[in-house]
Design a protein around this motif. Structure first.
Motif, short mmCIF file in Angstrom:
data_model
loop_
_atom_site.label_atom_id
_atom_site.label_comp_id
_atom_site.label_asym_id
_atom_site.label_seq_id
_atom_site.Cartn_x
_atom_site.Cartn_y
_atom_site.Cartn_z
N ARG A 140 0.83 -1.20 0.00
CA ARG A 140 0.00 0.00 0.00
C ARG A 140 0.86 1.25 0.00
O ARG A 140 0.55 2.24 -0.69
N ALA A 141 1.94 1.24 0.76
CA ALA A 141 2.86 2.38 0.76
C ALA A 141 3.45 2.60 -0.62
O ALA A 141 3.57 3.73 -1.10
N ASN A 142 3.80 1.51 -1.31
CA ASN A 142 4.33 1.64 -2.67
C ASN A 142 3.28 2.20 -3.62
O ASN A 142 3.59 3.01 -4.50
N SER A 143 2.03 1.78 -3.45
CA SER A 143 0.98 2.28 -4.35
C SER A 143 0.76 3.77 -4.14
O SER A 143 0.57 4.51 -5.11
N ILE A 144 0.79 4.24 -2.88
CA ILE A 144 0.64 5.68 -2.62
C ILE A 144 1.79 6.44 -3.27
O ILE A 144 1.60 7.51 -3.86
N ASN A 145 2.98 5.89 -3.16
CA ASN A 145 4.14 6.52 -3.80
C ASN A 145 3.95 6.69 -5.30
O ASN A 145 4.46 7.65 -5.90
N LEU A 146 3.22 5.77 -5.92
CA LEU A 146 3.07 5.78 -7.38
C LEU A 146 1.79 6.46 -7.85
O LEU A 146 1.52 6.47 -9.06
N PHE A 147 1.02 7.05 -6.95
CA PHE A 147 -0.22 7.71 -7.36
C PHE A 147 0.01 8.75 -8.48
O PHE A 147 -0.77 8.79 -9.44
N PRO A 148 1.03 9.61 -8.39
CA PRO A 148 1.21 10.60 -9.46
C PRO A 148 1.45 9.96 -10.83
O PRO A 148 1.12 10.54 -11.86
N LEU A 149 2.04 8.76 -10.82
CA LEU A 149 2.30 8.08 -12.09
C LEU A 149 0.99 7.77 -12.81
O LEU A 149 0.94 7.76 -14.04
#
Length: 749
Positions: A140-149
């Motif tokens: 989930r932390a990785n997905s939040i990191n990639l939201f702008p992508l």
């Protein structure tokens, strides 16, 4: 160009510093909350690759079938490169946060907004750091990191050039394979922000192309995910008050340092954007919507979380989008502002965010010493036909298979556990001080390790290691099943299997097992029971109300315990026949051979039907047994059905997705193998393919054996080829993207 490179170097440095405590953590680390459960998956991939079925958790389960795999695959690859699972874990978070910040920079540039301060706010925003460090929810932390992508991918999808469409599909595929549930708020956000663009015919055509490529790239995981969705264990959050409240965003969090700094950043730049006239109201509207949804239990309308989709998403996860929306508001506020004021705003935002997160900064400790000693003890125990379980169940315990080389009934993230219902019943008994040994035995738990008081049943206390008491019991990986419960389910302290689907009876020889039918059977079920009886079987009918079966009828009457009499049973085993101070009513029978009488009628009787035997048990006795916690009553009922026999077995081998054993039954019998039932197990008895049956009580595997036999079982995942095709597809697509966006080609353009 030099300035931009320096800026990217700054983003990379911040990304590294943010997760440096994880990178330098001891191995194995004691990660908070969920962390060690995620770390185990990385270690498993590093050690064994992506096996379709693994033995380490639960009673065996399909690894990463229902939990998105990409974070773990990246973590395992980087872990192999860097030499440890925790470094791979940390490096993955560093990588995704950097990619997300760079993606946000390019998104803002392409939309004409200030592109430098917002990515810094995005990197330092407390919420996703809390997810990474406090909840330690790695994917989930990785997905939040990639939201702008995701937003950048939508912009790419609006392009005419094919290379941008392919890049868009790759980006969306990556995010959807990192955390599937993140796609729900992302799709909502993307639609609201770009609703006008979606109306253009060319854009719609582009999205069909992008969507088709996304489906192709992600099918290897999503196809089995959806096709086997009946094995999913998603909780309906709203139906569990404790889970709903615990998963809601408490307003008190806004009074903590991280909450105060987040609100300060949000309100400050909101006001600046508003008074400068650069605020995009859609962004503000989405932020307010997600914050409201996150309140869940604490909101004025908690009932909305009973709606489809919302009921499956813990409310607090809607706040994840704030980690993206606040930086967008920052960018709006600073668009067109002079450089010096941008520098001031950036410095102020950075200082506020650092002050908000500093109270949570701490080093990662080593794995607890007493658990290391427990691991050493378990590692030295012989055999591999058993499991251990640690109570209470927390994430660090799910990492123990790495340290012990033994399988555990512990696990982390229930979505993948095909025997979850049985495991939950076991955990409930342990947690409430009841005897769980019946389930522990079925799951071949040789060692019960507890740091709290437990009722151990037939387990013996042998040693204390730190805060943990170790109990041991004699267990078997394979055991005979003497009786099967069909009809309504009762969880009684007696060993039996349960068939939710009574048609399974047609595959079992009557002499191998007896049947207890609870309730009033349908016509189809009555036909199955009749066939079972005609083949020489034993059936015990326990109706809950009046009714007839095979011409024998039960009528509802008051049960007077003082009038019980029997030449077969000791009537003192029965608890009082009253219900909360009121009379107890249940069915009784006439015209049967009476084994237990109540007045001039039979509460337990027997009738011979063809080659078989039908026992009739009235008094609503199964419910009576539960109501009065009367184990002896349950034993009496199932004793009528039980087919006894002895069984010896030798486990020849056991590994991920395979086991081989020799069984020697004294007579044809139904046996329970302590392996979770799941489709795609191919089981051969003496070389002949047999159909396994699911014990719906424990979730384990049942097979019938008639003589000394060799049993070979192997898990054949029908979706494995999809991984090969997908890997080829990913290689081709990534090669194309790298070629099209290579430095030399970009310079020539």
């Amino acid at each position: 160009m030099i300035l931009r490179r320096a800026y990217f170097a700054l983003l990379a440095a911040i990304a590294v510093l943010l997760y440096l405590p994880l990178f330098t953590a001891p191995s194995p680390p004691a990660l908070p909350t969920d962390g060690d459960g995620h770390l185990f998956k990385i270690h498993k991939l590093m050690s064994n690759g992506w096996e379709p079925w693994i033995e380490d958790w639960y009673s065996g389960f399909p690894f990463l079938r229902f939990y998105p795999p990409l974070s773990y695959l990246i973590g395992a690859f980087l872990g192999l490169v860097l030499g440890s699972d925790i470094r791979g874990y940390a490096a993955t978070l560093m990588l995704t946060s950097f990619v997300g910040a760079v993606a946000l920079h390019y998104y803002l540039r392409r939309t004409g907004r200030e592109p430098y301060v917002a990515p810094l706010v995005f990197l330092l925003f407390p919420w996703h750091l809390g997810v990474a460090y406090m909840e330690a929810n790695f994917p989930r932390a990785n997905s939040i990191n990639l939201f702008p992508l995701f937003l950048l991918a939508l912009l790419w999808a609006f392009e005419v050039r094919e290379r941008y469409l392919v890049a868009s599909a790759v980006a969306i595929s990556v995010i959807s394979l990192v955390h599937h549930s993140a796609m729900v708020p992302l799709v909502i956000t993307g639609f609201v922000l770009f609703v006008e663009d979606f109306r253009r015919p060319r854009v719609l055509s582009n999205f069909f192309k992008v969507g088709g490529l996304v489906v192709a790239l992600t099918a290897f995981w999503y196809v089995p995910f959806f096709m086997e969705s009946k094995w999913l264990n998603f909780w309906n959050i709203y139906r569990h008050p404790w889970l709903f409240k615990g998963g809601s965003l408490s307003p008190s969090l806004f009074l903590e340092p991280a909450g105060i700094s987040s609100i300060a950043i949000f309100l400050t730049f909101l006001l600046v954007a508003y008074f400068r006239g650069t605020l995009w109201r859609r962004t503000l509207g989405l932020a307010v919507l997600y914050l409201y949804l996150a309140l869940g239990y604490y909101s004025p309308t908690p009932w909305i979380h009973s709606l489809p989709v919302l009921s499956m998403i813990p409310p607090y996860r809607w706040v994840d989008m704030i980690n993206l929306l606040v930086p967008l508001i920052v960018a709006d506020a600073l668009t067109g502002v002079e450089c010096r004021w941008k520098l001031v705003a950036g410095a102020l935002a950075t200082a506020l965010l650092i002050l908000g997160t500093l109270p949570y900064a701490r080093s990662v400790p080593s794995y607890p010493q007493d658990l290391m000693e427990v691991a050493k003890f378990l590692r030295e125990q012989p055999g591999d036909d058993w499991r251990f379980v640690v109570h209470p169940a927390v994430s660090p315990h799910s990492y123990l298979p790495v340290l012990t080389g033994k399988a555990t009934l512990n696990g982390w993230y229930h979505e993948g556990d095909p025997a979850e219902e049985g495991h939950i019943r076991m955990w409930y008994l342990l947690s409430t001080g009841h005897d769980a040994s019946l389930y522990l035995n079925s799951y071949a738990v040789k060692f019960l390790i507890a740091s709290t008081n437990v009722t151990v049943g037939n387990y013996s206390k042998i040693v204390k290691i730190g805060r943990y008491w170790v109990y041991t019991g004699n267990v078997s990986f394979v055991e005979p099943v003497g009786a099967v419960l069909v009809g309504n389910f009762y969880d009684l302290p007696v060993d039996y299997a349960y068939f939710e689907d009574s048609s399974k009876l047609a595959t079992i020889p009557p002499g191998a097992v007896g049947v207890v039918y609870a309730g009033n059977p349908s016509k189809e079920e009555e036909s199955l029971l009749w066939d079972f009886l005609q083949r020489g079987g034993t059936v015990v009918w326990v109706p809950e109300r009046g009714g007839c079966l095979f011409g024998v009828c039960g009528v509802m009457e008051r049960i007077d315990g003082s009038s019980l009499s029997s030449k077969v049973f000791n009537v003192s085993v029965f608890a009082p026949f009253d219900y909360d101070g009121m009379p107890w009513y249940g069915p009784v029978f006439e015209n049967v051979t009476s084994l237990l009488s109540v007045g001039n009628k039979s509460m337990i009787g027997v009738v011979k039907l063809g080659k078989g035997t039908l026992y009739l048990v009235g008094g609503n006795i199964l419910y009576h047994s539960i109501y009065w916690d009367s184990k002896k009553e349950a034993e009496l009922v199932f004793g009528l059905a039980r087919i006894d026999g002895s069984l010896n077995y030798t486990l020849l081998s056991r590994s991920d997705g395979k086991y081989s054993l020799i069984v020697s039954p004294s007579k044809p019998m139904l046996i329970r193998v302590s392996e979770s039932y799941y489709p795609h197990w191919e089981i051969r008895v003496n070389g002949e393919l047999v159909e396994p049956i699911r014990d719906d009580r424990t979730g384990l595997t049942l097979i019938t054996v008639s003589k000394a036999s060799t049993v070979n079982a192997e898990f054949h995942d029908p979706f494995m080829r999809l991984r090969v095709y997908s890997a080829i597809g990913w290689a081709v697509v990534l090669a194309y993207v790298l070629l099209e966006f290579s430095w030399g080609r970009a310079s020539r353009r």
